[in-house]
Design an enzyme around this catalytic site. Structure first.
Site, PDB file in Angstrom:
ATOM      1  N   ASN A  94       8.134  -5.559  -1.316  1.00  0.00           N
ATOM      2  CA  ASN A  94       8.063  -4.435  -0.383  1.00  0.00           C
ATOM      3  C   ASN A  94       6.646  -4.427   0.181  1.00  0.00           C
ATOM      4  O   ASN A  94       5.725  -3.931  -0.464  1.00  0.00           O
ATOM      5  CB  ASN A  94       8.392  -3.100  -1.063  1.00  0.00           C
ATOM      6  N   ALA A 152       3.360  -0.864   4.655  1.00  0.00           N
ATOM      7  CA  ALA A 152       2.865  -0.902   6.046  1.00  0.00           C
ATOM      8  C   ALA A 152       2.458  -2.305   6.483  1.00  0.00           C
ATOM      9  O   ALA A 152       2.492  -2.613   7.679  1.00  0.00           O
ATOM     10  CB  ALA A 152       1.693   0.067   6.206  1.00  0.00           C
ATOM     11  N   ARG A 161       4.467  11.040  -2.526  1.00  0.00           N
ATOM     12  CA  ARG A 161       4.364  10.763  -1.090  1.00  0.00           C
ATOM     13  C   ARG A 161       5.713  10.975  -0.383  1.00  0.00           C
ATOM     14  O   ARG A 161       6.697  10.306  -0.720  1.00  0.00           O
ATOM     15  CB  ARG A 161       3.954   9.297  -0.936  1.00  0.00           C
ATOM     16  N   HIS A 163      12.879  -2.565   1.543  1.00  0.00           N
ATOM     17  CA  HIS A 163      12.323  -1.272   1.942  1.00  0.00           C
ATOM     18  C   HIS A 163      13.188  -0.175   1.343  1.00  0.00           C
ATOM     19  O   HIS A 163      14.417  -0.289   1.314  1.00  0.00           O
ATOM     20  CB  HIS A 163      12.290  -1.133   3.462  1.00  0.00           C
ATOM     21  N   PRO A 182       0.786  -1.225   0.000  1.00  0.00           N
ATOM     22  CA  PRO A 182       0.000   0.000   0.000  1.00  0.00           C
ATOM     23  C   PRO A 182       0.825   1.285   0.000  1.00  0.00           C
ATOM     24  O   PRO A 182       1.857   1.371   0.653  1.00  0.00           O
ATOM     25  CB  PRO A 182      -0.831  -0.102   1.285  1.00  0.00           C
ATOM     26  N   ASN A 183       0.305   2.239  -0.760  1.00  0.00           N
ATOM     27  CA  ASN A 183       0.835   3.606  -0.878  1.00  0.00           C
ATOM     28  C   ASN A 183       2.080   3.711  -1.750  1.00  0.00           C
ATOM     29  O   ASN A 183       2.527   4.817  -2.046  1.00  0.00           O
ATOM     30  CB  ASN A 183       1.119   4.219   0.512  1.00  0.00           C
ATOM     31  N   GLU A 222      12.689  -9.431   1.163  1.00  0.00           N
ATOM     32  CA  GLU A 222      11.917  -8.290   1.682  1.00  0.00           C
ATOM     33  C   GLU A 222      12.734  -7.033   1.441  1.00  0.00           C
ATOM     34  O   GLU A 222      13.934  -7.007   1.756  1.00  0.00           O
ATOM     35  CB  GLU A 222      11.677  -8.482   3.186  1.00  0.00           C
ATOM     36  N   ARG A 235       7.771   0.851  13.188  1.00  0.00           N
ATOM     37  CA  ARG A 235       8.392   0.318  11.964  1.00  0.00           C
ATOM     38  C   ARG A 235       9.566  -0.611  12.268  1.00  0.00           C
ATOM     39  O   ARG A 235      10.164  -1.187  11.361  1.00  0.00           O
ATOM     40  CB  ARG A 235       8.861   1.460  11.066  1.00  0.00           C
ATOM     41  N   TYR A 244      11.026   8.919   0.735  1.00  0.00           N
ATOM     42  CA  TYR A 244      10.984   7.869  -0.290  1.00  0.00           C
ATOM     43  C   TYR A 244      11.593   8.274  -1.635  1.00  0.00           C
ATOM     44  O   TYR A 244      11.628   7.463  -2.554  1.00  0.00           O
ATOM     45  CB  TYR A 244       9.531   7.406  -0.489  1.00  0.00           C
ATOM     46  N   ARG A 278      13.470   4.903  11.940  1.00  0.00           N
ATOM     47  CA  ARG A 278      12.215   5.667  11.937  1.00  0.00           C
ATOM     48  C   ARG A 278      11.395   5.354  13.198  1.00  0.00           C
ATOM     49  O   ARG A 278      11.935   4.912  14.189  1.00  0.00           O
ATOM     50  CB  ARG A 278      11.471   5.357  10.636  1.00  0.00           C
TER      51      ARG A 278
HETATM   52  C1  DQA Z   1       8.432   1.045   3.482  1.00  0.00           C
HETATM   53  C2  DQA Z   1       8.579   1.273   4.997  1.00  0.00           C
HETATM   54  C3  DQA Z   1       7.260   1.052   5.707  1.00  0.00           C
HETATM   55  O1  DQA Z   1       7.399   1.306   7.092  1.00  0.00           O
HETATM   56  C4  DQA Z   1       6.195   1.984   5.169  1.00  0.00           C
HETATM   57  O2  DQA Z   1       4.945   1.693   5.760  1.00  0.00           O
HETATM   58  C5  DQA Z   1       6.108   1.987   3.685  1.00  0.00           C
HETATM   59  C6  DQA Z   1       7.327   1.889   2.891  1.00  0.00           C
HETATM   60  C7  DQA Z   1       9.732   1.404   2.738  1.00  0.00           C
HETATM   61  O3  DQA Z   1       9.851   0.994   1.581  1.00  0.00           O
HETATM   62  O4  DQA Z   1      10.585   2.109   3.261  1.00  0.00           O
HETATM   63  O5  DQA Z   1       5.034   2.174   3.122  1.00  0.00           O
HETATM   64  O6  DQA Z   1       8.162  -0.328   3.260  1.00  0.00           O
END
Ligand code: DQA
Length: 150
Positions: free
Chosen positions: A74, A77, A18, A103, A10-11, A101, A114, A23, A110
């Site tokens: 990835n 959240a 964003r 990020h 998500p996002n 995995e 997280r 990011y 952070r």
């Molecule tokens: C993320 C880190 C997560 O904590 C966050 O919710 C994201 C992006 C990252 O790529 O840094 O949406 O996965």
């Protein structure tokens, strides 16, 4: 050809818009282009996808098992609380496929929520904190695991 699903939670479709301070300013479309290009350099068939839906992400992980595809994930959240994504990710690695995995940011630098990943323990490994390069490194790690040149 080795198939890799590069899955984003998500996002992440909002990349570039964003929180660019966290990011980066590159867009999701840039990630799609970069992922495919890095994949072809390694001789991989990489498909980049993004969803805001937990159910869809679980379904894609099932698809990875059924199509013998390795995964760069990835979970965004979902990383921090989704046992459904964790259980689906576990099926990928239990099937003998590589799941990395990734990020963009370094979650450990952070907010405290997280700092927990419910995915990490069932992944082959985790790469975090290198921006887009996290994905490139993850593809290289899959190549390394499969005994190809990195
Ligand atoms: C993320 C880190 C997560 O904590 C966050 O919710 C994201 C992006 C990252 O790529 O840094 O949406 O996965």
């Amino acid at each position: 050809m080795t198939r890799v699903l590069l899955l984003n939670g998500p996002n992440l479709g909002r990349l570039g818009v964003r929180e660019p301070d966290v990011y980066g300013s590159a867009s999701y479309a840039d990630l799609v282009a970069a992922g495919s290009a890095w994949g072809s350099d390694l001789g991989f068939d990489v498909e980049v996808r993004q969803t805001d839906s937990e159910a869809e992400l679980v379904g894609w992980l099932h698809e990875a098992v059924d199509s013998s595809s390795h995964v760069v994930l990835n979970p965004a959240a979902f990383t921090h609380y989704s046992y459904a994504v964790r259980d689906a990710a576990a099926q990928v690695t239990k099937a003998g496929l590589v799941l990395v995995e990734v990020h963009l940011s370094n979650p450990y630098a952070r907010e405290e929520f997280r700092h927990t990943s419910v995915i990490g323990a069932v992944a082959t490994g985790t790469i975090a904190g290198f921006g887009f390069d996290s994905y490139r490194l993850a593809l290289g790690a899959i190549a390394g695991r499969l005994g190809q040149d990195q």
